[in-house]
Design an enzyme around this catalytic site. Sequence first.
Site, PDB file in Angstrom:
ATOM      1  N   GLY A  39      12.185  56.933 -58.587  1.00 27.98           N
ATOM      2  CA  GLY A  39      13.116  56.361 -59.555  1.00 27.98           C
ATOM      3  C   GLY A  39      13.750  55.112 -58.984  1.00 27.98           C
ATOM      4  N   GLU A  55      10.547  52.284 -63.779  1.00 23.71           N
ATOM      5  CA  GLU A  55      10.559  52.473 -62.323  1.00 23.71           C
ATOM      6  C   GLU A  55       9.330  53.246 -61.837  1.00 23.71           C
ATOM      7  OE1 GLU A  55      12.305  51.472 -59.746  1.00 23.71           O
ATOM      8  OE2 GLU A  55      13.967  50.453 -60.706  1.00 23.71           O
ATOM      9  N   ASP A  77      29.824  58.779 -51.704  1.00 22.70           N
ATOM     10  CA  ASP A  77      29.965  58.712 -50.251  1.00 22.70           C
ATOM     11  C   ASP A  77      31.065  57.692 -49.978  1.00 22.70           C
ATOM     12  OD1 ASP A  77      29.802  58.252 -47.517  1.00 22.70           O
ATOM     13  OD2 ASP A  77      27.624  58.036 -47.488  1.00 22.70           O
ATOM     14  N   GLU A 108       5.821  57.043 -48.159  1.00 25.49           N
ATOM     15  CA  GLU A 108       4.838  58.107 -48.424  1.00 25.49           C
ATOM     16  C   GLU A 108       5.104  58.703 -49.799  1.00 25.49           C
ATOM     17  OE1 GLU A 108       4.156  61.097 -45.233  1.00 25.49           O
ATOM     18  OE2 GLU A 108       5.762  60.011 -44.196  1.00 25.49           O
TER      19      GLU A 108
END
Length: 135
Positions: A39, A55, A77, A108
Amino acid sequence: MQQNEPRVGCGAYIQDTNKKVLLVKRRRDPEAGSWGFPGGKVDFGETTEQATIREIKEELGLHIEVRGLAHLVEFIDTQNREHWLAPVYHASIQAGTPQIKEPEAITELKWFDLSSLPHRLTEATRQTLNLTPLD
């Protein structure tokens, strides 16, 4: 990247016919080195569904169909000044085979059985799959 306001992202929860889930390993922050749903960011004027479809095509070369909302992720955060809202949609592949099309963003990709997920998962993936974070 320090933020002054929340940003909007999106993701796709894609499973194959064997119920394995497609995850990508992030190259960049936030959460570089973690595995998560493919995404990205929502562009101005785009719906989150449109952004998810775009995306996934850009990152993996897949044409997907969005089938409904899986989870609305809220990632905050405060220490690193990051705040994201990100709907994760259930999606199915309509055409294509997953390939890394943006190697600057993804290192990956792999199909995982839900019983053998990698340890380092993105917050969005943990929240969507209702997993407890590892310390």
